[in-house]
Design a protein around this motif. Structure first.
Motif, PDB file in Angstrom:
ATOM      1  N   TYR A   1      30.947  45.244  33.196  1.00 29.65           N
ATOM      2  CA  TYR A   1      29.627  45.416  33.380  1.00 29.65           C
ATOM      3  C   TYR A   1      29.002  45.628  31.746  1.00 29.65           C
ATOM      4  N   ASP A   2      29.861  46.558  30.948  1.00 23.42           N
ATOM      5  CA  ASP A   2      29.388  47.035  29.710  1.00 23.42           C
ATOM      6  C   ASP A   2      29.546  45.721  28.979  1.00 23.42           C
ATOM      7  N   ARG A   3      30.382  44.934  29.041  1.00 22.33           N
ATOM      8  CA  ARG A   3      30.449  43.750  28.256  1.00 22.33           C
ATOM      9  C   ARG A   3      29.359  42.494  28.604  1.00 22.33           C
ATOM     10  N   GLY A   4      28.678  42.692  29.531  1.00 19.61           N
ATOM     11  CA  GLY A   4      27.556  41.860  29.925  1.00 19.61           C
ATOM     12  C   GLY A   4      27.643  41.093  31.355  1.00 19.61           C
ATOM     13  N   ILE A   5      28.580  41.259  32.249  1.00 20.67           N
ATOM     14  CA  ILE A   5      28.691  40.470  33.417  1.00 20.67           C
ATOM     15  C   ILE A   5      27.583  41.273  34.349  1.00 20.67           C
ATOM     16  N   ARG A   6      26.811  40.331  34.838  1.00 20.90           N
ATOM     17  CA  ARG A   6      25.926  40.498  35.866  1.00 20.90           C
ATOM     18  C   ARG A   6      25.946  40.279  37.314  1.00 20.90           C
ATOM     19  N   TYR A   7      26.905  39.317  37.488  1.00 23.06           N
ATOM     20  CA  TYR A   7      27.337  39.301  39.026  1.00 23.06           C
ATOM     21  C   TYR A   7      28.818  38.867  38.918  1.00 23.06           C
ATOM     22  N   ILE A   8      29.512  39.102  40.082  1.00 24.67           N
ATOM     23  CA  ILE A   8      30.916  38.906  40.277  1.00 24.67           C
ATOM     24  C   ILE A   8      30.889  37.994  41.517  1.00 24.67           C
ATOM     25  N   THR A   9      31.446  36.680  41.531  1.00 20.88           N
ATOM     26  CA  THR A   9      31.809  35.933  42.732  1.00 20.88           C
ATOM     27  C   THR A   9      33.061  36.477  43.194  1.00 20.88           C
ATOM     28  N   LEU A  10      33.102  36.976  44.482  1.00 28.44           N
ATOM     29  CA  LEU A  10      34.236  37.960  44.926  1.00 28.44           C
ATOM     30  C   LEU A  10      35.346  37.311  44.880  1.00 28.44           C
ATOM     31  N   ALA A  11      35.539  36.175  45.297  1.00 27.80           N
ATOM     32  CA  ALA A  11      36.806  35.447  45.294  1.00 27.80           C
ATOM     33  C   ALA A  11      36.568  34.073  44.946  1.00 27.80           C
ATOM     34  N   HIS A  12      37.497  33.056  44.690  1.00 19.67           N
ATOM     35  CA  HIS A  12      37.531  31.821  44.252  1.00 19.67           C
ATOM     36  C   HIS A  12      38.292  31.067  45.195  1.00 19.67           C
ATOM     37  N   SER A  13      39.030  30.047  44.934  1.00 19.95           N
ATOM     38  CA  SER A  13      39.811  29.165  45.923  1.00 19.95           C
ATOM     39  C   SER A  13      41.155  29.776  46.837  1.00 19.95           C
ATOM     40  N   GLN A  14      41.162  31.056  46.502  1.00 16.03           N
ATOM     41  CA  GLN A  14      42.243  31.450  47.333  1.00 16.03           C
ATOM     42  C   GLN A  14      41.850  33.081  47.494  1.00 16.03           C
ATOM     43  N   SER A  15      42.548  33.343  48.658  1.00 21.01           N
ATOM     44  CA  SER A  15      42.294  34.915  48.705  1.00 21.01           C
ATOM     45  C   SER A  15      42.915  35.781  47.949  1.00 21.01           C
ATOM     46  N   ASN A  16      42.109  36.863  47.309  1.00 17.48           N
ATOM     47  CA  ASN A  16      42.596  37.611  46.090  1.00 17.48           C
ATOM     48  C   ASN A  16      42.423  39.123  46.749  1.00 17.48           C
ATOM     49  N   HIS A  17      42.510  40.066  45.935  1.00 18.43           N
ATOM     50  CA  HIS A  17      42.580  41.404  46.279  1.00 18.43           C
ATOM     51  C   HIS A  17      41.317  41.881  46.867  1.00 18.43           C
ATOM     52  N   ILE A  18      40.481  41.222  46.714  1.00 16.99           N
ATOM     53  CA  ILE A  18      39.082  41.651  47.007  1.00 16.99           C
ATOM     54  C   ILE A  18      38.412  41.067  48.122  1.00 16.99           C
ATOM     55  N   SER A  19      38.938  39.603  48.412  1.00 17.83           N
ATOM     56  CA  SER A  19      37.928  38.959  49.524  1.00 17.83           C
ATOM     57  C   SER A  19      38.861  37.792  49.993  1.00 17.83           C
ATOM     58  N   ASP A  20      38.863  37.407  51.263  1.00 18.26           N
ATOM     59  CA  ASP A  20      39.341  36.182  51.624  1.00 18.26           C
ATOM     60  C   ASP A  20      38.410  34.957  51.241  1.00 18.26           C
ATOM     61  N   SER A  21      38.827  33.796  50.889  1.00 15.47           N
ATOM     62  CA  SER A  21      38.089  32.674  50.241  1.00 15.47           C
ATOM     63  C   SER A  21      37.832  31.784  51.290  1.00 15.47           C
ATOM     64  N   SER A  22      36.672  31.003  51.231  1.00 15.54           N
ATOM     65  CA  SER A  22      36.290  29.859  52.236  1.00 15.54           C
ATOM     66  C   SER A  22      37.448  28.873  52.112  1.00 15.54           C
ATOM     67  N   TYR A  23      37.939  28.645  50.937  1.00 21.51           N
ATOM     68  CA  TYR A  23      39.146  27.392  50.885  1.00 21.51           C
ATOM     69  C   TYR A  23      40.423  27.843  51.386  1.00 21.51           C
ATOM     70  N   ASP A  24      40.812  29.182  51.527  1.00 20.08           N
ATOM     71  CA  ASP A  24      42.156  29.524  52.012  1.00 20.08           C
ATOM     72  C   ASP A  24      42.320  29.700  53.304  1.00 20.08           C
TER      73      ASP A  24
END
Length: 404
Positions: free
Chosen positions: A163-186
């Motif tokens: 956030y301090d570096r300027g990120i203002r949104y986070i896409t919770l996951a991408h093409s695989q399930s990660n430590h935050i969320s399941d992915s629609s592709y996975d």
């Protein structure tokens, strides 16, 4: 072919259009002075453009006319683009590794370098007010969103750092399930939505003023995020499943209605495979044929190396059209009203799959003309171009300010 285009399953191994070839696909309808004026006089927010990863893979000075890709400064100014969200994209292959976080910082560095090299053209944007003030100065704002929450690494300290570096949104996951969320592709739905950390991350993002992006996540994760969040959500680059049946990466009507009730906004992805079932089916056909050839010939055979060009010559890609993209906007408006739709093109991320008339950032006036032709008022068009996203962003800022 830019290897960055391997990042999205929808556009695996597609080539990038050159500037010269873009001209072939100029809009068939002329753009009126009214449409041009609206594009130049209105803040245009595109919530997802993959410039940082593109220049990381193959550096190019996007402050000047580029020979490939879909974004550079001259074309952005021609199209009236005001605030393209620079996607800080981290491939799922780096999930749960230190390289994931490192790459995110490297890509942020590259956006900062763009501004440092050309402060008369670009400016970092960390707030709604930054975008508005920089628009008045004639600068192109470069807000940033992180595509794939992997770099957070399960640490709320990392959330604050980004956030301090300027990120203002986070896409919770991408093409695989990660430590935050399941992915629609996975297909491996290890969390059945959000992980325990993901469920704690949502309020932390609310409290810090970080927009929550539900593009890419599974349906279960979407509904859990919407239930947990105290602020409106965004889908930064998604389109509608009703036009692409079975494609979970897009949102179905029930989800769109839930997003509207939440006060959020869906930013329409321009990629043809997101927009029409014909383009989506073409991709599926290419993938099946390539996999069959790999099984028969081996992955390193010359036939496999040349496969995509051969397949495309024999099976021309069914590009969608500007009208198809407008149909998605119309459908959102019909479902939940004009206040919940915007633009999330995925330029520089979907390769050679863009609709006729929307091939690069110079062609937003074509979209404006299309909206005018369909009877949208200037006030409504301004909402689509930026007003709806700015409203949500401001609500997220206000919530964080009241809970600091």
């Amino acid at each position: 072919m830019l290897t960055s285009l391997k990042k999205k399953p929808l556009t695996l191994l597609m080539a990038t259009l050159s500037v010269a070839s873009v001209n072939v696909f100029a809009a068939t309808a002329s753009v009126s002075k009214q449409a041009s004026d609206i594009a130049q006089q209105t803040i245009i927010i595109d919530s997802h453009i993959d410039v940082p990863y593109r220049v990381h893979e193959k550096w190019v000075d996007v402050a000047k006319s580029a020979e490939d890709g879909q974004f550079d400064y001259p074309r952005a100014k021609a199209g009236g683009l005001t605030a393209p969200f620079m996607s800080i994209y981290v491939p799922a292959s780096l999930d749960s590794s230190a390289q994931s976080t490192q790459l995110a910082h490297i890509l942020i560095d590259s956006v900062e370098a763009m501004v440092q090299r050309d402060p008369d053209k670009f400016a970092l944007a960390r707030s709604v007010d930054d975008v508005k003030q920089q628009f008045k100065k004639g600068l192109i704002s470069l807000p940033m969103g992180m595509e794939n929450g992997s770099p957070i690494q399960g640490s709320l300290d990392n959330l604050e750092l980004f956030y301090d570096r300027g990120i203002r949104y986070i896409t919770l996951a991408h093409s695989q399930s990660n430590h935050i969320s399941d992915s629609s592709y996975d297909l491996r739905r290890q969390w059945h939505g959000l992980s325990d950390f993901g469920k704690s991350l949502i309020p932390a993002m609310n409290n810090i003023g970080m927009l929550i992006d539900v593009s890419h996540v599974s349906d279960e994760a979407f509904y859990q995020a919407i239930a947990l969040s105290k602020t409106p959500l965004i889908a930064s680059h998604s389109s509608l499943r009703s036009f692409t049946p079975g494609f979970e990466r897009n949102m179905d009507d029930k989800m769109v209605k839930a997003l509207g009730k939440n006060g959020g906004v869906i930013m329409i992805n321009f990629g043809s495979g997101f927009v029409t079932k014909e383009a989506l089916q073409w991709r599926d056909g290419l993938t099946k044929a390539r996999n069959a050839l790999i099984k028969a010939e081996g992955e390193n055979s010359q036939k496999v190396q040349n496969f995509d060009d051969t397949y495309r010559a024999e099976h021309p890609y069914p590009y969608s059209t500007l009208a198809d993209v407008l149909d998605h906007i119309d459908h959102v408006v019909k479902l939940i009203g004009i206040d919940h739709v915007g633009i999330g093109s995925d330029f520089d991320g979907v390769g050679d799959s863009l609709p006729t008339g929307l091939k690069d950032v110079s062609q937003y006036p074509n979209l404006v003309q299309g909206l005018l032709d369909r009877g949208y008022s200037r006030a409504d068009i301004e909402k689509v171009l930026s007003g709806n996203f700015l409203r949500v962003w401001a609500q997220v800022e206000d919530y964080a300010a009241s809970h600091s």
